[in-house]
Structure formats: structure tokens, C-alpha cells
Design a protein around this motif. Structure first.
Motif, PDB file in Angstrom:
ATOM      1  N   LEU A  68       0.568  -1.055   0.332  1.00 16.31           N
ATOM      2  CA  LEU A  68      -0.078  -0.170   0.582  1.00 16.31           C
ATOM      3  C   LEU A  68       0.932   1.188   0.154  1.00 16.31           C
ATOM      4  N   ARG A  71       3.124   0.658  -3.562  1.00 16.68           N
ATOM      5  CA  ARG A  71       2.361   0.035  -4.437  1.00 16.68           C
ATOM      6  C   ARG A  71       3.923  -0.549  -5.105  1.00 16.68           C
ATOM      7  N   HIS A 138      -6.066  -6.810 -12.355  1.00 13.06           N
ATOM      8  CA  HIS A 138      -6.930  -5.930 -11.804  1.00 13.06           C
ATOM      9  C   HIS A 138      -5.641  -5.479 -10.504  1.00 13.06           C
ATOM     10  N   ARG A 140      -6.464  -2.275  -9.370  1.00  7.90           N
ATOM     11  CA  ARG A 140      -7.452  -2.348  -8.290  1.00  7.90           C
ATOM     12  C   ARG A 140      -7.411  -3.054  -6.864  1.00  7.90           C
ATOM     13  N   ASN A 141      -8.017  -4.173  -7.484  1.00  7.92           N
ATOM     14  CA  ASN A 141      -8.169  -5.485  -6.645  1.00  7.92           C
ATOM     15  C   ASN A 141      -6.380  -5.965  -5.812  1.00  7.92           C
ATOM     16  N   ARG A 143      -5.117  -4.064  -4.142  1.00 10.15           N
ATOM     17  CA  ARG A 143      -5.002  -2.720  -3.277  1.00 10.15           C
ATOM     18  C   ARG A 143      -5.991  -3.410  -2.704  1.00 10.15           C
ATOM     19  N   LEU A 144      -7.389  -4.340  -2.514  1.00 15.11           N
ATOM     20  CA  LEU A 144      -8.493  -4.733  -1.854  1.00 15.11           C
ATOM     21  C   LEU A 144      -8.105  -5.649  -1.574  1.00 15.11           C
ATOM     22  N   VAL A 147      -5.756  -4.621   1.857  1.00 16.92           N
ATOM     23  CA  VAL A 147      -6.372  -4.121   3.217  1.00 16.92           C
ATOM     24  C   VAL A 147      -6.671  -5.344   3.978  1.00 16.92           C
ATOM     25  N   ILE A 150      -4.267  -7.064   5.933  1.00 17.51           N
ATOM     26  CA  ILE A 150      -3.689  -6.080   7.026  1.00 17.51           C
ATOM     27  C   ILE A 150      -4.692  -6.119   8.282  1.00 17.51           C
TER      28      ILE A 150
END
Lengths: 228, 227
Positions: A68, A71, A138, A140-141, A143-144, A147, A150
Motif C-alpha cells: 500500500l 505500490r 486488476h 485495483r484488486n 489493493r483490496l 487491505v 492487514i
């Protein structure tokens, strides 16, 4: 193709040697436990697996944070692969535990804090892998998944606390056996811990390599499709 | 501070008004939780002795199952016409969205609780030996914990494939502490135990609520990034 780096070769060789030494110590050198008999030898696989599992999940947490922050795709790959290895070792813990428990406690399962927490841990990281799986391909995914890596780790100590209180309020069926380990068993355990830690890194690097190659292939395919 | 509060209230108002107009979540949730209550009385003979044992667990499980239905709808509304991007490009910050959505989900869950809870007295002949006030406090704190984690993870799954099926799978393992603590505290209050005997549980719920208020606030930006 690049040759496998020196570090990797040293790691592989030392894991191999260490594994042979561990097996010798566990099955030949260390005396059989008087009360429990040969079944106690599961202990030398059970405890190191548990250690590796927790360590692997800590790596997921740290790598997710780093991802995060920076990147860099590398951290995402580390987190994902470490979670895979961790789930496998947690499964080993959950399988070897009941086998031992059946032999020494007379029951497969008890809702002991450590057992229960390990089971919940397994579910949390299975969920993490499911997120990764449905998030493939993807940015974006990634990142999901980070998260969740964590937040899942933060939940673990609270789970342990909750389950411990739950069990202390209810009657405790089995006391933890606080028998100190004799030196020979302790030595064997330590060597096994080292072996499993080395094995963790071998598996992590292998699965990272596979993941990297897979991503490369995906990129090549999508580039080829674009060119076409 | 006042401005943030105003923005959060805007989100809450928006969600509740559109829920009031569409009536899609709450009606389903209430019906579902009453249905669970009825079906369980068929699964377990509601004789007086066993009821006390299973009721706290039943109350919380039905709450969580019907809550999941609502949580899955939380971001569904924003998917049409890229509403979420619209909200994000307004002066509203991601954490306003998170707090606002959590609050509006909480209101909806309370409506479900207010309607369902009296029915337990009717169907299961429920008697409470402890204080009703503390029971309500436990319900409140437990629901807050559930909704905080739920709203966060609903945002996480909302952009994934098979989101409706995924939410319970990733949410339930994380809910273990708050669920366990709420059930234990509830059954202690039902049995009329003294406060000392279940105070640790209330504290645990409080800690859980705080942790899962702070951590999502720190991480919510990452879920709302637009790329």
C-alpha cells in the motif's frame, strides 16, 4: 534464462541437509516419549508448522503494508505467496493436532484457545486467498487484497483473547501440559524449527517464481492480443 | 469538525431517504429475521429449559444473517451510473462515506432489532433475570462492532465478482470476537449474573468496536481510490 542465483542454491541445499538431519533426529536419535509413545513425534512437525504459519501471516501483513505504501508489485506477490504457504502449514497444524490429541487426550478436538484461534486463522486467510482469486488481473484488486491482509492480521489477537476468556469462563477440560522438555527433545525441536523456516523460504521463493512467470505470460498474451 | 459532521449527515440522510423510498433493505431484513425466528422454533422444540441455552446465540445469529442482507445492499446503490465516483468527486472524503454508510446501516439494523426483539418474548416465552438496560447496551455495542467491520468489508467486496456470496465468507471469521463476546454477555444477562461476571465481555466488545473504527478509517482511502 537467468541461472538460479547463488543465494537460492545455498538456501535449497541447506534446506535439504537440514531436513535430513531433522528426520534423523526425530526418528532415530531422540528417545521415544515414555507416556505418549511414538505418537509424540508428531510434535516435531506440529510445532514448527504452527510457527511457520504464524510467521507466514506476519509476512502477509508486512508485505501488504509495504504494498500500500510503495505500490511495488513485488510486495503484492510476496503477500499472496506467503498466504498460500501459510494456509498450507495451518492445514498441517490442524491435521496433525487432532491426530496427536486423539492419542494423548483421547479426543480429536477441543475448543481450546490455541486450537480455535488456529482454525479461525485458517478461515481468515482462506478468505484472503478467495479475495485474491476473484480479484485476479486488476490493479485495483491488488489493493483490496492488501487491505484485507492487514485487517485480518489485526483481528487475530482479538480472536485469541476472546476465545481464551470464553474457555476460562467455561470449564477447562484439558490443562495445557506444562512438562518441561528434556534437552534432547528441545534440540530436536529447535533443529526442526530451523528446517521448517528454511522450507518456508524455499516454498515462498518457488511460488513467487511461479506467480511472476504467470503474470509475465498474462502480459505477453494481452500484448499479443493487442498487436493482433 | 462541524463541517465533517455535516458531510457525514448528508450521506446518512441520502441513504436513509433512498431506503425509505425504495424500502428494499429493511423490509427484507425484518422479514428474514422473523422467518429465522419461526423456523428455529420448529428446528428446536421451544421448551423452557433449552430455550435459555440457545436463545442468545439464536438472537445474534439471526441478527447477523439479516444484517448481511442489508450490508450487501450498502454499496449496490452506488454502482448504478457510477454514483460512487460522483460522491468521491464532491467535497466528501472517503471517511465521511464510511462513517455515514456505517451509521445508516446501523439505523436499519436497529429497526430490525426493535421489531424482532419483542417477538422473542412472544414466541419463546423469554424472561430476563438481569437488567434490560445493560442488555440493550450490549445489543448496541455488539451491533456497532458488526456494522463497522461489515460496512468496511462490504466496500471491499463491492467491486469484486461474486460479491454477495463473498461477503459472509470474509466477514464471519473476523466477527468471531464480537459475536462470541456478545453472545456470552447476552446469556449472562439473561441468566441474571452479576455485572462482574460479564464485564470483561463488554470491555472486549468495546475494544473491538474501537479497533475496527480506527483501522478502517486508516484504510478506507485505499478502498475508495479510483484508477
Amino acid at each position: 534464462m537467468k541461472h538460479t542465483s547463488l543465494l537460492k542454491r545455498v538456501l535449497l541445499a541447506s534446506t535439504f541437509v537440514s531436513m535430513l538431519v531433522s528426520l534423523y533426529l526425530v526418528f532415530v536419535w531422540v528417545p521415544v516419549e515414555r507416556q505418549m509413545g511414538p505418537v509424540q513425534k508428531i510434535f516435531y512437525f506440529h510445532v514448527p508448522s504452527a510457527w511457520v504459519a504464524f510467521f507466514a501471516f506476519f509476512v502477509v501483513f508486512a508485505a501488504s503494508l509495504m504494498f500500500l505504501k510503495t505500490r511495488l508489485e513485488l510486495y503484492d506477490i510476496i503477500a499472496g505467496c506467503s498466504a498460500q504457504v501459510g494456509v498450507v502449514f495451518t492445514a498441517i497444524v490442524l491435521i496433525t493436532g487432532p491426530i496427536w490429541g486423539r492419542a494423548s487426550w483421547g479426543t480429536w478436538w477441543t475448543w481450546d484457545p490455541r486450537l480455535t484461534t488456529t482454525l479461525i486463522l485458517w478461515f481468515i486467510y482462506l478468505a484472503y486467498l478467495i479475495i485474491r482469486n476473484s480479484a485476479k488481473g486488476h490493479v485495483r484488486n491488488l489493493r483490496l487484497a492488501a487491505v484485507f491482509g492487514i485487517i485480518g492480521f489485526i483481528d487475530v489477537p482479538i480472536v485469541f483473547m476472546a476465545v481464551r476468556w470464553w474457555r476460562t469462563i467455561h470449564p477447562v477440560v484439558f490443562e495445557a501440559n506444562n512438562i518441561g522438555l528434556p534437552p534432547s527433545m528441545l534440540t530436536t525441536l529447535m533443529v526442526c524449527l530451523l528446517t521448517f523456516t528454511l522450507l518456508y523460504f524455499v516454498l515462498l521463493l518457488k511460488s513467487m517464481k511461479i506467480e511472476q512467470v504467470e503474470r509475465k505470460l498474462q502480459n505477453l498474451i494481452s500484448e499479443a492480443l493487442k498487436a493482433y | 469538525m462541524g463541517r465533517a459532521l455535516a458531510l457525514i449527515t448528508t450521506i446518512i440522510k441520502k441513504d436513509l431517504v433512498s431506503e425509505l423510498r425504495a424500502k428494499e433493505s429493511v423490509v427484507t431484513m425484518v422479514t428474514f429475521s422473523v422467518l429465522i425466528l419461526v423456523l428455529f422454533s420448529m428446528a428446536f422444540e421451544p421448551s423452557r429449559e433449552t430455550v435459555r441455552e440457545i436463545l442468545p446465540g439464536l438472537i445474534w445469529m439471526s441478527l447477523i444473517f439479516s444484517g448481511i442482507l442489508g450490508l450487501n445492499r450498502t454499496y449496490a446503490r452506488e454502482r448504478f451510473n457510477d454514483c460512487l465516483i460522483g460522491i468521491l468527486s464532491s467535497p466528501i472524503a472517503p471517511y465521511h462515506i464510511y462513517i455515514g454508510k456505517a451509521a445508516s446501516s446501523l439505523v436499519q439494523l436497529f429497526i430490525v432489532e426493535i421489531i424482532t426483539f419483542p417477538l422473542y418474548f412472544v414466541f419463546y416465552d423469554l424472561e430476563i433475570d438481569g437488567s434490560l438496560g445493560i442488555l440493550l447496551l450490549t445489543m448496541l455495542l455488539g451491533s456497532v462492532g458488526f456494522i463497522l467491520v461489515g460496512t468496511f468489508l462490504a466496500a471491499l467486496t463491492s467491486s469484486l465478482r461474486s460479491k454477495e456470496a463473498l461477503l459472509p465468507v470474509i466477514l464471519f471469521p473476523l466477527l468471531v470476537p464480537v459475536l462470541l463476546a456478545s453472545i456470552e454477555a447476552t446469556s449472562a444477562i439473561f441468566a441474571g449474573l452479576t455485572l462482574n461476571q460479564y464485564l470483561p465481555w463488554l470491555k472486549l466488545i468495546l475494544v473491538y468496536d474501537l479497533v475496527f473504527l480506527v483501522v478502517p478509517l486508516l484504510l478506507f482511502d485505499y478502498l475508495m481510490e479510483v484508477d
